[in-house]
Design a protein around this motif. Structure first.
Motif, PDB file in Angstrom:
ATOM      1  N   THR A   1     -44.878  20.518  69.759  1.00  0.00           N
ATOM      2  CA  THR A   1     -44.143  20.070  68.580  1.00  0.00           C
ATOM      3  C   THR A   1     -42.669  20.110  68.990  1.00  0.00           C
ATOM      4  O   THR A   1     -42.364  20.524  70.107  1.00  0.00           O
ATOM      5  CB  THR A   1     -44.360  20.982  67.350  1.00  0.00           C
ATOM      6  OG1 THR A   1     -43.576  22.164  67.516  1.00  0.00           O
ATOM      7  CG2 THR A   1     -45.831  21.342  67.160  1.00  0.00           C
TER       8      THR A   1
ATOM      9  N   HIS B   1     -50.030  21.881  59.520  1.00  0.00           N
ATOM     10  CA  HIS B   1     -49.287  20.721  60.021  1.00  0.00           C
ATOM     11  C   HIS B   1     -49.968  19.429  59.561  1.00  0.00           C
ATOM     12  O   HIS B   1     -51.185  19.284  59.686  1.00  0.00           O
ATOM     13  CB  HIS B   1     -49.222  20.760  61.546  1.00  0.00           C
ATOM     14  CG  HIS B   1     -48.410  21.918  62.075  1.00  0.00           C
ATOM     15  ND1 HIS B   1     -48.802  23.229  61.959  1.00  0.00           N
ATOM     16  CD2 HIS B   1     -47.209  21.945  62.705  1.00  0.00           C
ATOM     17  CE1 HIS B   1     -47.890  24.017  62.503  1.00  0.00           C
ATOM     18  NE2 HIS B   1     -46.909  23.267  62.965  1.00  0.00           N
TER      19      HIS B   1
ATOM     20  N   PRO C   1     -44.400  17.923  61.644  1.00  0.00           N
ATOM     21  CA  PRO C   1     -43.581  18.092  62.843  1.00  0.00           C
ATOM     22  C   PRO C   1     -42.953  16.786  63.304  1.00  0.00           C
ATOM     23  O   PRO C   1     -43.517  15.708  63.084  1.00  0.00           O
ATOM     24  CB  PRO C   1     -44.576  18.631  63.878  1.00  0.00           C
ATOM     25  CG  PRO C   1     -45.921  18.224  63.389  1.00  0.00           C
ATOM     26  CD  PRO C   1     -45.836  18.111  61.889  1.00  0.00           C
TER      27      PRO C   1
ATOM     28  N   SER D   1     -39.707  26.809  63.168  1.00  0.00           N
ATOM     29  CA  SER D   1     -39.236  26.090  61.988  1.00  0.00           C
ATOM     30  C   SER D   1     -38.634  27.066  60.975  1.00  0.00           C
ATOM     31  O   SER D   1     -39.009  28.227  60.914  1.00  0.00           O
ATOM     32  CB  SER D   1     -40.396  25.315  61.344  1.00  0.00           C
ATOM     33  OG  SER D   1     -41.402  26.209  60.917  1.00  0.00           O
TER      34      SER D   1
END
Ligand code: AMP
Ligand code: MG
Length: 317
Positions: free
Chosen positions: A32, A66, A123, A181
Motif C-alpha cells: 500500500t 481496506h 489505500p 495511516s
C-alpha cells in the motif's frame, strides 16, 4: 532443498493468483502507499484468524478494513455527511476512519475484535486497489510483519519477517509514505485522532473547519490492544471451568465436552477457536444465560490472544 521465494512481481497473473488465494481464505501480502499489508477476506472469521496466526499477535487488535471504492465502504459502515466530506477529500489515501458498523454488514466480528465500529480506508496504491477489486471483497490488513517487529516497506522485509507463513507476497516496490495511516474516530460526538499518520491533523482540521480531539494520551499513539472500547460481555464470565450450573452457559474448547452450550473448536484447533470467539461470546451474552463459564484454553500461539481477551472479559467491571 533451495527455498522457493513466494515473492512475485506484479502482473495480471500474480494479481489473479492473489485474488484467488484471498477468495480461498488465504493470506496475501501486498503493497500500500503506507506499508506492506497482510491481507485476508474481511468477511470470513476463518480467514481473519489466519492473519492473527501468521502475525503471532498476543492480543486481538481490531484490523483496518481496506476497500477499492468508497461505494464498497458504504455497504459495510454508516457514512454520515462528515465522513463523506473526508472521504471525498482524502480517499484514496492514508486516512483511516472509524465508523459505526452497518447492521447488515457482512464483516467478520473477529476483524473488529467484536467492536460495533469499523476502521476502514481506501489505500492509494494501484496494486492494493487492483488486488481488492479482483478479490471482489473487503480486505482486512494489518502490517505484514511478525508482532513486535517493525512495519515492512519492501517485499523483502515481508519475506524476512514472515517467511513462507504467507501464501504470496506481491512485490510493488518500496512504499511511498512509509508510516501508517492516520486513524480518525468519527463514531462518537467529536472527531478524535486515535493515531497520527500519513494525513496531518492540520489537513483534517482545515477540511472540517474545526478542531478535532486528540485521543489516547494527549494524542499519543494508542498502544495496540489498549482500546477502552474493547468488546466485553455484560454477563459474568468465569475462566477455567469444566461445567455449568442450570441456567448458565458452558463455552468449551476441545473434545470431551458433550454438554457444552457452544464449543469454540471441538477438535481443539486454536485458529478455528479464534474465528468463533467473538460471535460465540455474543451469542452466550444473552438470555436465558446468567453466567458464561469457559473451559481452559492452552496458553500458546493463538491461545494467548484468546486468553488475553477472555481475561479482559472476565475482569470485574
Ligand atoms: P494496524 O492494522 O497494525 O495498522 O493497526 C490498526 C489500528 O487501528 C490499531 O491501532 C487499532 O487499535 C485501530 N483500530 C482498528 N479498528 C478500530 C476501531 N473499530 N476503533 C478504534 N480503533 C481501531
Ligand atoms: Mg503494525
Amino acid at each position: 532443498m533451495p527455498h522457493e521465494s513466494i515473492i512475485e512481481p506484479v502482473d495480471d497473473t500474480s494479481l489473479d493468483l492473489g485474488a484467488q488465494l484471498l477468495a480461498q481464505g488465504k493470506v496475501v501480502a501486498f503493497p500500500t502507499e503506507t506499508v506492506y499489508g497482510l491481507g485476508a477476506d474481511a468477511t470470513s472469521d476463518q480467514a481473519v484468524a489466519a492473519i492473527y496466526r501468521v502475525k503471532n499477535r498476543p492480543t486481538f487488535n481490531p484490523l483496518i478494513i481496506h476497500v477499492a471504492q468508497p461505494a464498497q465502504a458504504r455497504k459495510l459502515v454508516e457514512i454520515d455527511p462528515l465522513a463523506q466530506t473526508l472521504i471525498d477529500l482524502f480517499w484514496p489515501g492514508p486516512l483511516t476512519l472509524v465508523l459505526p458498523r452497518r447492521a447488515d454488514s457482512p464483516l467478520s466480528l473477529l476483524a473488529s475484535a467484536g467492536l460495533d465500529t469499523i476502521a476502514i480506508r481506501m489505500p492509494d496504491h494501484p496494486v492494493a486497489l487492483a488486488l481488492i477489486a479482483r478479490a471482489d471483497r473487503p480486505i482486512a490488513a494489518p502490517s505484514a510483519n511478525r508482532s513486535g517487529s517493525i512495519s515492512p516497506t519492501t517485499a523483502l522485509h515481508v519475506e524476512q519477517s514472515l517467511g513462507n507463513d504467507v501464501d504470496l507476497i506481491l512485490d510493488g516496490g518500496p512504499c511511498r509514505v512509509g508510516v501508517e495511516s492516520t486513524i480518525l474516530d468519527l463514531s462518537g460526538q467529536t472527531p478524535t485522532l486515535l493515531r497520527p499518520g500519513g494525513i496531518s491533523v492540520e489537513q483534517i482540521e482545515l477540511a472540517l473547519g474545526r478542531p478535532i480531539a486528540l485521543g489516547g494520551n494527549d494524542g499519543a499513539v494508542k498502544a495496540p490492544g489498549m482500546l477502552a472500547s474493547h468488546y466485553a460481555p455484560t454477563r459474568l464470565l468465569r475462566l477455567n471451568q469444566s461445567s455449568a450450573q442450570p441456567g448458565e452457559a458452558l463455552l468449551a474448547f476441545g473434545p470431551g465436552f458433550p454438554d457444552a452450550t457452544l464449543n469454540l473448536s471441538a477438535s481443539g484447533d486454536l485458529t478455528e477457536a479464534a474465528a468463533h470467539l467473538f460471535a460465540m461470546m455474543r451469542e452466550l451474552d444473552s438470555p436465558p444465560y446468567t453466567v458464561i463459564n469457559v473451559t481452559p484454553i492452552p496458553e500458546h500461539r493463538l491461545g494467548r490472544a484468546i486468553n488475553d481477551r477472555l481475561r479482559r472479559a472476565a475482569a470485574p467491571k
